[in-house]
Scaffold this motif. Structure first.
Motif, short mmCIF file in Angstrom:
data_model
loop_
_atom_site.label_atom_id
_atom_site.label_comp_id
_atom_site.label_asym_id
_atom_site.label_seq_id
_atom_site.Cartn_x
_atom_site.Cartn_y
_atom_site.Cartn_z
N ALA A 467 -6.21 -3.05 2.69
CA ALA A 467 -6.98 -2.48 3.78
C ALA A 467 -7.31 -1.04 3.46
O ALA A 467 -6.64 -0.39 2.65
N GLU A 468 -8.36 -0.52 4.08
CA GLU A 468 -8.68 0.90 4.03
C GLU A 468 -8.71 1.42 5.46
O GLU A 468 -9.43 0.89 6.31
N LEU A 469 -7.91 2.44 5.71
CA LEU A 469 -7.81 3.03 7.04
C LEU A 469 -8.46 4.41 7.03
O LEU A 469 -8.11 5.25 6.18
N THR A 470 -9.38 4.62 7.93
CA THR A 470 -10.06 5.91 8.03
C THR A 470 -9.51 6.67 9.24
O THR A 470 -9.58 6.18 10.38
N PHE A 471 -8.96 7.85 8.98
CA PHE A 471 -8.44 8.72 10.03
C PHE A 471 -9.32 9.96 10.13
O PHE A 471 -9.97 10.36 9.15
N ASN A 472 -9.30 10.59 11.32
CA ASN A 472 -10.08 11.81 11.51
C ASN A 472 -9.19 12.87 12.13
O ASN A 472 -8.55 12.64 13.16
N ALA A 473 -9.16 14.03 11.49
CA ALA A 473 -8.40 15.18 12.01
C ALA A 473 -9.36 16.35 12.16
O ALA A 473 -9.92 16.84 11.16
N ASP A 474 -9.61 16.75 13.37
CA ASP A 474 -10.46 17.90 13.66
C ASP A 474 -11.82 17.78 12.98
O ASP A 474 -12.34 18.73 12.39
N GLY A 475 -12.40 16.57 13.06
CA GLY A 475 -13.73 16.35 12.50
C GLY A 475 -13.74 15.99 11.04
O GLY A 475 -14.80 15.68 10.49
N GLN A 476 -12.60 16.02 10.36
CA GLN A 476 -12.53 15.70 8.94
C GLN A 476 -11.98 14.29 8.76
O GLN A 476 -10.90 13.97 9.23
N SER A 477 -12.73 13.43 8.06
CA SER A 477 -12.31 12.05 7.85
C SER A 477 -11.54 11.91 6.53
O SER A 477 -11.86 12.58 5.54
N PHE A 478 -10.58 11.03 6.57
CA PHE A 478 -9.77 10.70 5.38
C PHE A 478 -9.67 9.18 5.28
O PHE A 478 -9.45 8.51 6.30
N VAL A 479 -9.79 8.66 4.08
CA VAL A 479 -9.65 7.22 3.87
C VAL A 479 -8.41 6.98 3.01
O VAL A 479 -8.28 7.55 1.91
N PHE A 480 -7.51 6.13 3.51
CA PHE A 480 -6.29 5.80 2.78
C PHE A 480 -6.22 4.29 2.58
O PHE A 480 -6.49 3.51 3.50
N GLY A 481 -5.85 3.89 1.37
CA GLY A 481 -5.68 2.47 1.07
C GLY A 481 -4.26 2.01 1.35
O GLY A 481 -3.30 2.78 1.21
N ALA A 482 -4.14 0.76 1.76
CA ALA A 482 -2.82 0.18 2.02
C ALA A 482 -2.83 -1.27 1.57
O ALA A 482 -3.65 -2.06 2.05
N PRO A 483 -1.93 -1.66 0.66
CA PRO A 483 -1.88 -3.06 0.22
C PRO A 483 -1.38 -3.96 1.35
O PRO A 483 -0.59 -3.54 2.20
N VAL A 484 -1.86 -5.19 1.37
CA VAL A 484 -1.30 -6.17 2.29
C VAL A 484 0.02 -6.66 1.71
O VAL A 484 0.08 -7.11 0.55
N VAL A 485 1.09 -6.54 2.49
CA VAL A 485 2.42 -6.94 2.03
C VAL A 485 3.05 -7.83 3.09
O VAL A 485 2.61 -7.89 4.24
N PHE A 486 4.09 -8.51 2.69
CA PHE A 486 4.88 -9.33 3.61
C PHE A 486 6.19 -8.61 3.87
O PHE A 486 6.81 -8.08 2.95
N LYS A 487 6.59 -8.57 5.13
CA LYS A 487 7.84 -7.91 5.51
C LYS A 487 8.69 -8.86 6.33
O LYS A 487 8.21 -9.51 7.25
N ARG A 488 9.95 -8.90 5.98
CA ARG A 488 10.89 -9.70 6.77
C ARG A 488 12.15 -8.88 6.99
O ARG A 488 12.39 -7.87 6.30
N THR A 489 12.96 -9.31 7.95
CA THR A 489 14.22 -8.65 8.22
C THR A 489 15.36 -9.54 7.77
O THR A 489 15.54 -10.65 8.30
N ASP A 490 16.09 -9.08 6.78
CA ASP A 490 17.23 -9.82 6.25
C ASP A 490 18.48 -9.41 7.01
O ASP A 490 18.68 -8.21 7.28
#
Length: 854
Positions: A467-490
């Protein structure tokens, strides 16, 4: 433009990216250290041959004290080593060791790089290593990494000569020195210049050591500088040697858990090439923003330096978010011309963006509801976001590259209020399987096949499913990538993350790697089918060469649920003549034909790794005779020999401590696995029991043991001393006692039985032994004296003891016919009387033909 896009690619997907682990949350001390690093403009590249060769103390010192961008280039992935934690060898071990290196880098702060060279086993010379790898090919890869990474200094772990102790070691140093010059020459590897530019580092130094890594001062006639790598970092609460121990302890497959050292430790850096350093490793290298004055106006670099100095000086550990406005101001400045395309500005802009995330207390991850699926299938994904500060921040957009799916929430994030977004995504039909990129194509002995030049040098490929997530701080945009992962609780380990896998619709695992046919009797072959999607059905068949007969021709299957399994069976009859062949499984469904197996490696210290090797097995029609049927086996490290012995008709019982305590006389032979005397502490308590077994007429066969860290030196009935002696050229000539019973009963061993061996003849031969041992085979690498400690036999009472350093643990799983025949003779040795009281080293006679080199 290509060069700028490559730089962006490397920054978006750095060489130690967290493709399968949660976004790290930095402590206040780590944030403050990262702020200080913004005003340090320097790079250092450490070069060695294998995983675990790197000096983790030096890497931690460079990355966390000098604050320079630090990398480790390992020429190989260590696939030719041994494995202390499992049975994986060769390519699979390389996958494990790659991940161990990435975990080590996440600890010591460096980045990780590789060439395409594979570890073909121990080498005795630089020339041999470069010949097997292909000198120009591997040099091109080193130059490519240097031109990408642009190090100010290169450090080698080894000298470029015999002092390195291993041909791969010395070759790594020789390549570093050669790449130092070649990377600056536009005439060398000009095809790379479409993406990178020539680069001249300042110098090359050898991170010198004395025997046993005692770090004594080098010869005073050699120009050198020192570095205190034992310093303490109060922001981290650790010394660099403590960090180094944590990093090195990630090499668990090699048994390199390390204790933490504290106190001053001086490392010495001896001049090798380039400008000579007089007082410091970075002599003559400008590590400030002043180094950009040749490409930027002075006011631009000075302005950034002042902003970063203010951010560091004004940082408040209890309120990191107060630093965000200054970081935003710097980020905006770095996006204006002419700064925007300056290479140092681009690198530092990524660091600033990461610091904004850390200071704002922003956390995000993308989780699938399952850990695997197939192209064309639908996957449910959840995106979680939380901002843990009062910093004003909005989530503008969530998108998934390669898929027609995105959302524009334009949502202000409130302090410590978690938000979740759910998506149902259809995976593109063209999505490739998510296995290591260097294993996607068949490869030769020396180099992996990698068709995408942008992947060369990288530890792993960027994830296609992200996924790519776009955030905005005070009018400035940032794009961050995040892999799709699987999470479980052991219930024991808590949160466990696993990379999301793109799998074939149906995979097929053949039950054995090798099927040995010693006669005309048919053999049953079992194939385990595993689905990645629900309602997978079709038929499975075996493809074999002419002369082999398979019944039935195909078997139908139906797998109702995703990850269901079904075993199908076939019966194979071999041809009458001796032959080696390959069996291939074909699985047909309505969506196509698949011929891939699946192997998942799960260890707690690294993310789970899955590979999809060809769904194949080796077929051997070989004349191999055996004596006896009952084998007791004491398992060693990474041991696949028991399965091989079952292939030639033996009933193998794994001897646990409990079974070793019982009567052993029912076993025709007992075999000790590789390194068992290094890893099984209790074996020292069973020596008398094993010797009593031999004395009563039993046959004990001990495979190679490492000469250090033995649980007992008393392995045989009489004294013998194991060394590091080995024969590395697998085609090398051998000298045998042709009439010795061990080479004649029940199989007549000839020169043909030593053909087709893989990786090496043998390792950890004995160097001295009691005269009551017989040396049955001797061998030599080109230009060396014969070594006869690879196969020793001694009579003790009514029985026989054998020590062998010959690499049966590699040959048998690889399906080498002669290895089966010879090992059957070793197992059958009890009662093979030679009437000879023994021979001293070198007395084996009769040459088995072999080539003089690779």
């Amino acid at each position: 433009m290509k060069k700028f896009l490559l730089l962006l690619f490397l920054l978006i997907f750095p060489a130690a990216a967290l493709f399968s682990q949660p976004l790290p949350s930095l402590s206040a001390g780590e944030i403050q250290l990262a702020l200080k690093k913004l005003n340090v403009l320097g790079t250092a590249l450490f070069v060695a041959a294998h995983p675990d060769d790197e000096n983790t103390a030096m890497l931690a010192y460079l990355a966390k004290d000098r604050l320079v961008r630090t990398g480790y280039l390992s020429i190989t992935r260590g696939d030719g080593g041994q494995n202390l934690i499992g049975s994986e060898q060769a390519d699979l071990l390389g996958v494990i060791r790659t991940q161990e290196l990435l975990q080590a880098r996440r600890t010591d702060g460096a980045e990780q790089f590789f060439t395409r060279a594979n570890d073909f086993g121990f080498s005795k010379s630089t020339d041999e290593a470069l010949k097997v790898w292909g000198h120009e090919q591997v040099l091109a890869d080193v130059v490519w990494v240097v031109r990408q990474f642009q190090p100010d200094v290169l450090l080698t772990r080894f000298p470029p000569d015999a002092r390195a102790g291993h041909g791969h070691h010395s070759a790594s140093a020789a390549l570093a020195e050669e790449a130092f010059r070649a990377a600056a020459d536009p005439k060398r590897f000009p095809e790379q210049l479409a993406y990178v530019k020539p680069w001249q580092a300042k110098r090359v130094v050898w991170n010198a050591y004395t025997p046993n890594f005692t770090n004594n001062r080098p010869d005073s006639t050699k120009s050198h500088v020192s570095a205190n790598v034992g310093g303490y970092n109060a922001l981290l609460g650790k010394s660099y040697t403590e960090i180094a121990a944590e990093s090195r302890s990630m090499h668990k497959s090699q048994g390199f858990g390390s204790g933490k050292n504290r106190g001053t430790r001086l490392d010495y850096l001896q001049h090798t090439a380039g400008d000579t350093a007089r007082t410091d490793l970075f002599d003559g290298v400008n590590l400030t923003w002043n180094r950009t004055r040749s490409s930027l106006p002075a006011k631009d670099g000075d302005g950034l330096a002042k902003l970063f100095e203010q951010a560091y000086r004004d940082f408040r550990p209890e309120n990191p978010a107060a630093t965000v406005p200054l970081l935003l101001k710097a980020y905006r400045t770095m996006q204006t011309a002419p700064l925007a395309e300056n290479e140092w500005v681009v690198r530092k802009r990524k660091e600033v963006a990461d610091l904004i995330v850390a200071c704002a207390g922003l956390w995000y991850e993308v989780n699938a509801t399952g850990y695997a699926s197939s192209p064309g299938a639908s996957v449910t994904v959840s995106v979680g976001v939380v901002k843990r500060s009062d910093c004003a921040l909005k989530l503008e957009k969530i998108s998934f590259p390669g898929m027609k799916k995105d959302t524009v929430p334009n949502l202000p994030l409130e302090n410590n209020q978690a938000r979740n977004f759910s998506f149902v995504l259809r995976l593109p039909p063209a999505f490739p399987n998510t296995q290591p990129y260097w294993l996607a194509q068949p490869h030769e002995q020396g180099m992996y096949t990698v068709t995408d030049p942008l992947l060369i040098g990288r530890p792993e490929a960027p994830p296609d499913f992200r996924a790519e997530l776009t955030f905005n701080a005070d009018g400035q945009s940032f794009v961050f990538g995040a892999p799709v992962v699987f999470k479980r609780t052991d219930p024991v380990d808590g949160e466990v993350y696993r990379p999301f896998e793109i799998r074939p619709e149906v995979s097929a695992n053949v039950a054995e790697k090798v099927y040995v046919f010693a006669d005309n009797q048919p053999r049953d072959v079992k194939v385990l089918l595993k689905s990645a999607l629900p309602n997978a059905s079709g038929e499975a068949s075996l493809q074999v060469p002419p002369g082999w007969r398979v019944e039935p021709k195909s078997v139908p299957f139906a797998l109702k649920n995703a990850f269901d399994e079904q075993t199908v069976g076939f019966r194979i009859t071999a041809p009458a003549e001796t032959v080696e062949s390959i069996l291939k499984v074909l699985v047909k469904t309505k969506n196509g034909t698949f011929s891939q197996g699946i192997r998942t490696m799960e260890y707690k210290h690294i993310p789970a790794q899955t590979v999809f090797p060809p769904a194949e097995a080796k077929l051997l029609r070989v004349d191999v005779k055996t004596k006896g049927t009952q084998i007791g086996y004491i398992a060693g490290a990474g041991d696949e020999v028991p399965a091989a012995l079952q292939q030639i008709g033996y009933h193998v019982t794994l001897l646990t401590a409990d079974k070793l305590s019982r009567d052993l006389n029912g076993y025709d032979a007992i075999v000790v696995g590789v390194r068992a005397y290094n890893t099984e502490e209790r074996l020292k308590f069973f020596r008398s029991k094993l010797m009593d077994y031999v004395n009563a007429g039993g046959n004990l066969v001990v495979q190679y043991q490492v000469n250090r860290d033995l649980v007992t030196e008393e392995i045989g009935p009489y004294p013998l001393k194991i060394s590091r002696d080995r024969i590395t050229v697998e085609e090398s000539s051998l000298f045998v006692k042709p009439d010795h019973p061990l080479l004649n009963t029940p199989n007549k061993i000839t020169a043909k039985d030593f053909e087709g061996w893989v990786q090496e003849r043998g390792i950890y031969f004995a160097e001295s032994w009691d005269p009551r041992y017989e040396a049955v085979i001797a061998g030599e690498d080109p230009g060396e004296n014969a070594k006869s400690g690879g196969l020793l036999l001694a009579r003790y009472g009514k029985g026989t003891f054998i020590y062998t350093g010959y690499a049966f643990f590699r040959q048998l799983p690889a399906g080498v016919p002669g290895a089966y025949r010879l090992f059957a003779n070793l197992i059958s040795a009890s009662g093979n009387r030679s009437g000879d009281r023994g021979n001293r080293p070198g007395e084996a006679t009769g040459k088995v033909n072999g080539t003089s080199g690779k």
